[in-house]
Design an enzyme around this catalytic site. Structure first.
Site, PDB file in Angstrom:
ATOM      1  CB  CYS A  11      24.895   3.598   3.909  1.00  0.00           C
ATOM      2  SG  CYS A  11      23.756   4.395   2.751  1.00  0.00           S
ATOM      3  CG  HIS A  49      24.697   2.016   7.221  1.00  0.00           C
ATOM      4  ND1 HIS A  49      24.241   3.545   7.822  1.00  0.00           N
ATOM      5  CD2 HIS A  49      23.975   1.998   6.244  1.00  0.00           C
ATOM      6  CE1 HIS A  49      23.863   3.597   6.531  1.00  0.00           C
ATOM      7  NE2 HIS A  49      23.335   2.636   5.983  1.00  0.00           N
ATOM      8  CG  ASN A  75      19.623   4.554   6.018  1.00  0.00           C
ATOM      9  OD1 ASN A  75      20.599   4.984   6.356  1.00  0.00           O
ATOM     10  ND2 ASN A  75      19.626   3.052   4.913  1.00  0.00           N
TER      11      ASN A  75
HETATM   12  N1  COA Z   1       4.101   0.070   3.015  1.00  0.00           N
HETATM   13  C1  COA Z   1       3.819  -1.036   2.343  1.00  0.00           C
HETATM   14  N2  COA Z   1       3.878  -2.108   1.712  1.00  0.00           N
HETATM   15  C2  COA Z   1       4.756  -1.957   0.769  1.00  0.00           C
HETATM   16  C3  COA Z   1       5.959  -0.923   1.648  1.00  0.00           C
HETATM   17  C4  COA Z   1       5.456   0.528   2.288  1.00  0.00           C
HETATM   18  N3  COA Z   1       6.084   1.266   2.224  1.00  0.00           N
HETATM   19  N4  COA Z   1       6.901  -0.802   0.412  1.00  0.00           N
HETATM   20  C5  COA Z   1       6.792  -2.433  -0.304  1.00  0.00           C
HETATM   21  N5  COA Z   1       5.809  -2.776   0.519  1.00  0.00           N
HETATM   22  C6  COA Z   1       5.050  -3.981  -0.500  1.00  0.00           C
HETATM   23  C7  COA Z   1       5.576  -4.185  -1.890  1.00  0.00           C
HETATM   24  O1  COA Z   1       4.734  -3.878  -2.541  1.00  0.00           O
HETATM   25  C8  COA Z   1       5.199  -5.982  -1.240  1.00  0.00           C
HETATM   26  O2  COA Z   1       3.966  -6.063  -1.972  1.00  0.00           O
HETATM   27  P1  COA Z   1       4.105  -7.347  -3.126  1.00  0.00           P
HETATM   28  O3  COA Z   1       4.126  -8.175  -1.592  1.00  0.00           O
HETATM   29  O4  COA Z   1       2.085  -7.272  -2.662  1.00  0.00           O
HETATM   30  O5  COA Z   1       4.636  -6.953  -3.878  1.00  0.00           O
HETATM   31  C9  COA Z   1       5.313  -6.260  -0.014  1.00  0.00           C
HETATM   32  O6  COA Z   1       5.048  -4.904   0.913  1.00  0.00           O
HETATM   33  C10 COA Z   1       6.973  -6.841   0.482  1.00  0.00           C
HETATM   34  O7  COA Z   1       7.953  -6.274  -0.453  1.00  0.00           O
HETATM   35  P2  COA Z   1       9.898  -6.438   0.362  1.00  0.00           P
HETATM   36  O8  COA Z   1       9.634  -5.427  -0.923  1.00  0.00           O
HETATM   37  O9  COA Z   1       9.703  -7.715  -0.305  1.00  0.00           O
HETATM   38  O10 COA Z   1       9.733  -6.253   1.123  1.00  0.00           O
HETATM   39  P3  COA Z   1      11.052  -6.205   2.648  1.00  0.00           P
HETATM   40  O11 COA Z   1      10.892  -7.485   3.402  1.00  0.00           O
HETATM   41  O12 COA Z   1      12.509  -6.775   1.566  1.00  0.00           O
HETATM   42  O13 COA Z   1      11.443  -5.256   3.017  1.00  0.00           O
HETATM   43  C11 COA Z   1      12.651  -3.503   2.422  1.00  0.00           C
HETATM   44  C12 COA Z   1      11.214  -4.160   1.374  1.00  0.00           C
HETATM   45  C13 COA Z   1      13.278  -2.133   1.719  1.00  0.00           C
HETATM   46  C14 COA Z   1      12.044  -2.781   3.608  1.00  0.00           C
HETATM   47  C15 COA Z   1      13.979  -4.419   2.835  1.00  0.00           C
HETATM   48  O14 COA Z   1      14.166  -4.858   1.426  1.00  0.00           O
HETATM   49  C16 COA Z   1      15.501  -3.452   3.242  1.00  0.00           C
HETATM   50  O15 COA Z   1      15.212  -3.103   4.362  1.00  0.00           O
HETATM   51  N6  COA Z   1      16.383  -3.500   2.051  1.00  0.00           N
HETATM   52  C17 COA Z   1      16.926  -2.967   2.545  1.00  0.00           C
HETATM   53  C18 COA Z   1      17.176  -1.345   1.933  1.00  0.00           C
HETATM   54  C19 COA Z   1      17.761  -1.210   2.861  1.00  0.00           C
HETATM   55  O16 COA Z   1      18.448  -1.067   3.418  1.00  0.00           O
HETATM   56  N7  COA Z   1      18.994  -0.131   2.115  1.00  0.00           N
HETATM   57  C20 COA Z   1      19.897   0.864   2.169  1.00  0.00           C
HETATM   58  C21 COA Z   1      20.803   0.318   2.752  1.00  0.00           C
HETATM   59  S1  COA Z   1      22.527   1.135   3.028  1.00  0.00           S
END
Ligand code: COA
Length: 319
Positions: free
Chosen positions: A113, A246, A276
């Site tokens: 990215c 980004h 994204n």
């Molecule tokens: N829908 C519903 N629930 C979901 C889910 C979805 N699409 N994806 C994950 N969950 C659940 C998880 O299983 C977890 O459940 P649990 O508490 O029972 O274990 C809960 O939601 C929280 O998950 P978590 O991973 O802590 O969520 P988060 O707040 O960290 O959000 C992302 C997840 C991926 C959105 C976040 O971590 C993120 O944006 N990270 C950066 C990713 C990124 O930008 N990548 C590209 C970089 S270039």
């Protein structure tokens, strides 16, 4: 001595995929995705590959700004979802633009990215070397082909598209000031599509990501790399007209602006509609904002990339 942005264009995947549609076949909801990421829909390319979208974006830039494609002397494509390992996506775009006889230089960079910011760094350095007068930098991705559509932690985030920026050497323009870094990553924090050395070591063909780790990394490095770039350019972040981060997650973008005490309305965002698009996200955001009138030529902006590698970088220039 510096660079002039002569044209910007973009192309999006032709099919809109909403959160509501995704929620019909994976265990998620529109509300969860919107709250955690700011995304309401993404665009998917069912029939066009990465080089096709890149070609469309470059054609869009040339048409919007009445630029003769034959005047382009080099094509740099940032992508982590190329059509092939070889030929490069840039060489394919060269051919699809009808630029075969031009004997231009064409190559890809894969910095996930952060790729567009690295492409801009390379492109502006090549212009400043005075070996080239006009270079096209393209970010192009078809992420849908490497997503695990059963993995709700990744497939909700990404979309397909391409953005193109044509930059010229201009002795009277201001410089494009860039900083780029990589931390090195053996942990597979963000990884896709390996080719095993031994056939029995099967590598998944899909993207895997430790979302929380990437989130922590992003909010840590974005403010510092922006400050580093501003210091190198001898300007303050507050003096910038706009910032194009980004488009990874609206929460990450909001956090960065807040942490740096910058006016949130200066941050350009299209993630709600586009998702994204990795290396394509910055040029798509710039192109759409110019088209919609929220960015204007003549403004001083900073673009900021971060992602797999783990890599991060920023560039500031006059649009
Ligand atoms: N829908 C519903 N629930 C979901 C889910 C979805 N699409 N994806 C994950 N969950 C659940 C998880 O299983 C977890 O459940 P649990 O508490 O029972 O274990 C809960 O939601 C929280 O998950 P978590 O991973 O802590 O969520 P988060 O707040 O960290 O959000 C992302 C997840 C991926 C959105 C976040 O971590 C993120 O944006 N990270 C950066 C990713 C990124 O930008 N990548 C590209 C970089 S270039």
């Amino acid at each position: 001595m510096g660079i002039k942005v002569s044209a910007v264009g973009h192309a999006l995947g032709e099919r809109v995929l909403t959160n509501h549609e995704l929620a019909q076949y994976i265990d998620t909801s529109h509300e969860w995705i919107l709250e955690r990421t700011g995304i309401t829909q993404r665009t998917i390319s069912d029939h066009l590959n990465t080089s096709d979208l890149g070609t469309q974006a470059l054609k869009n830039a040339c048409e919007r700004y009445e630029i003769d494609p034959l005047s382009i002397e080099a094509i740099i494509v940032a992508t982590m979802t190329p059509d092939h390992f070889t030929p490069s996506t840039a060489s394919l775009i060269q051919a699809k633009m009808g630029l075969n006889p031009s004997k231009i230089m064409a190559f890809d960079v894969n910095v996930a990215c952060s790729g567009f910011v690295v492409g801009l760094d390379l492109g502006s350095a090549l212009l400043e070397s005075k070996r080239f007068k006009r270079i096209a930098i393209i970010g192009a991705e078809v992420f849908s082909k490497i997503l695990d559509w059963n993995d709700r932690t990744t497939c909700i985030l990404f979309g397909d598209g391409a953005g193109a920026m044509i930059i010229d050497y201009d002795a009277t323009a201001s410089a494009c000031v860039c900083v780029n870094h990589s931390e090195g990553d053996l942990e597979g924090t963000l990884r896709a599509c390996g080719v095993p050395l031994l056939q029995e070591e099967a590598h998944p063909l899909t993207l895997s990501m430790q979302g929380k780790e990437v989130y922590r990394f992003a909010v840590d490095v974005i403010p510092s790399v922006m400050q580093e770039c501003a210091t190198k350019a001898n300007l303050t972040l507050k003096s910038l007209d706009h910032i194009v981060l980004h488009q990874a997650n609206q929460r990450i973008m909001d956090y960065a602006m807040k942490r740096l005490q910058l006016d949130p309305s200066k941050s350009i965002s299209n993630i709600a509609k586009v998702g994204n698009t990795s290396a394509a996200s910055i040029p798509i955001a710039v192109s759409m904002a110019l088209h919609e009138g929220s960015l204007h030529h003549g403004e001083r902006i900073m673009v900021v990339g971060f992602g797999g590698g783990l890599s991060y970088g920023a560039a500031t220039f006059t649009l």
